[in-house]
Design an enzyme around this catalytic site. Sequence first.
Site, PDB file in Angstrom:
ATOM      1  N   LEU A  16      -1.417  40.663  49.448  1.00  0.00           N
ATOM      2  CA  LEU A  16       0.011  40.343  49.317  1.00  0.00           C
ATOM      3  C   LEU A  16       0.320  39.607  48.013  1.00  0.00           C
ATOM      4  O   LEU A  16       1.488  39.462  47.653  1.00  0.00           O
ATOM      5  CB  LEU A  16       0.458  39.462  50.504  1.00  0.00           C
ATOM      6  CG  LEU A  16       1.002  40.154  51.753  1.00  0.00           C
ATOM      7  CD1 LEU A  16       0.042  41.188  52.292  1.00  0.00           C
ATOM      8  CD2 LEU A  16       1.318  39.142  52.840  1.00  0.00           C
ATOM      9  N   TYR A  60       8.667  45.606  37.189  1.00  0.00           N
ATOM     10  CA  TYR A  60       8.159  45.295  38.530  1.00  0.00           C
ATOM     11  C   TYR A  60       7.855  46.589  39.287  1.00  0.00           C
ATOM     12  O   TYR A  60       6.767  46.776  39.836  1.00  0.00           O
ATOM     13  CB  TYR A  60       9.200  44.455  39.270  1.00  0.00           C
ATOM     14  CG  TYR A  60       8.804  44.035  40.655  1.00  0.00           C
ATOM     15  CD1 TYR A  60       7.546  43.495  40.901  1.00  0.00           C
ATOM     16  CD2 TYR A  60       9.682  44.156  41.725  1.00  0.00           C
ATOM     17  CE1 TYR A  60       7.177  43.101  42.173  1.00  0.00           C
ATOM     18  CE2 TYR A  60       9.330  43.761  42.998  1.00  0.00           C
ATOM     19  CZ  TYR A  60       8.084  43.236  43.217  1.00  0.00           C
ATOM     20  OH  TYR A  60       7.719  42.849  44.483  1.00  0.00           O
ATOM     21  N   LYS A  73       4.172  47.863  40.509  1.00  0.00           N
ATOM     22  CA  LYS A  73       3.837  48.141  41.906  1.00  0.00           C
ATOM     23  C   LYS A  73       3.543  49.632  42.094  1.00  0.00           C
ATOM     24  O   LYS A  73       2.748  50.021  42.944  1.00  0.00           O
ATOM     25  CB  LYS A  73       4.948  47.673  42.849  1.00  0.00           C
ATOM     26  CG  LYS A  73       5.186  46.176  42.875  1.00  0.00           C
ATOM     27  CD  LYS A  73       3.948  45.347  43.164  1.00  0.00           C
ATOM     28  CE  LYS A  73       3.550  45.324  44.617  1.00  0.00           C
ATOM     29  NZ  LYS A  73       2.393  44.397  44.857  1.00  0.00           N
TER      30      LYS A  73
END
Length: 328
Positions: free
Chosen positions: A80, A153, A157
């Site tokens: 995470l 971002y 990801k």
Amino acid sequence: MTKTNKTLVTGGAGFIGSHLVEKLLKSGEEVFVIDDLSTGSLKNIAHLKKNKNFHFIKGTILDSQKIEKLAKKVNQIYHLAAAVGVKTIIDKPLDSFLLNIRGTEIVLNAALQYKVPVLVASTSEIYGKNDKLPFTEESDRVYGSAYHNRWGYAMSKGADEFLALAYYREKGLPAITVRLFNVIGPRQTGVYGMVIPRFVQQALAGRPITIYGDGYQTRCFGYIDDVVDALIKLADNPKAIGHIFNLGSDEEISIKELAQKIKKLANSKSSIAFIPYAKVYGEDFDDMARRKPDLSKIQKFIGYEPKISLEESLKRIIDYYGKKQDAR
Ligand code: UDP
């Protein structure tokens, strides 16, 4: 009890991580947390410290030796740890990009060495400006100009997702990827831009509720308890290996309606203020107009249905922040 008994949670002192760790400990697991406390906080895990099955390691996922040592000890990893929140991404684009890509590669590589299954947390940001709703796991990713920091971002990801898939396909690593859609709940901070903790705190303090843009942009907010339950169920389901899943709620609301709802539920006299994006995030900012997941895949694999409505979620969050204010 879940099938694993020793688990590593990277980013376990963060909002989502700390709730996950709490739930894993409750089911009797031994849990190792590594967190650099950049956006996570010791306060989030203070109540877990007395549990003998809980181990906290302050460190970064960029420290491959530490990660390898931890991977050796466990039989499940939830990855995470990541640069989190639109504000962080805009303020520190390079650090965010590198942390997400290098860090994930280090975690996957360590997992492979010891054949440990990994669940990688990804994000709904991945769909970018795609306007064909709802998003299925197969939907296209549509990004704006490379000059807009925000897309770094989604790009990072996206790279993480590719890495997880490639480690699975080419090396046989049991990896699962989960795209989280605007998760909310107690302990989430508004410091990194997240809208609900910001609106709730503004409403409770009687300060103006700050809508960015015209407020017609929409999101779906998933409650933390639903999300954490689903993460554990996915990790426990061998059929989920090698797959990507949307996770969150599909109850769509505009940010303007959200502001009004929070104001009402908090019994607040706050005014509602509209602030241009450029004032908050600079001239080169792109927001996405709408975001909504198709949840049929996760429903099929683990019977997932969001149980906690947005209204109930907001009541709980208002209650949480109300108590925090009273305690001051
Ligand atoms: N937002 C807002 N006021 C705030 C913080 C956020 O209007 O004080 C808006 C933001 O521009 C976006 C939505 O709320 O359209 C959700 O923002 P958040 O940063 O929580 O999540 P994301 O943009 O990643 O979905």
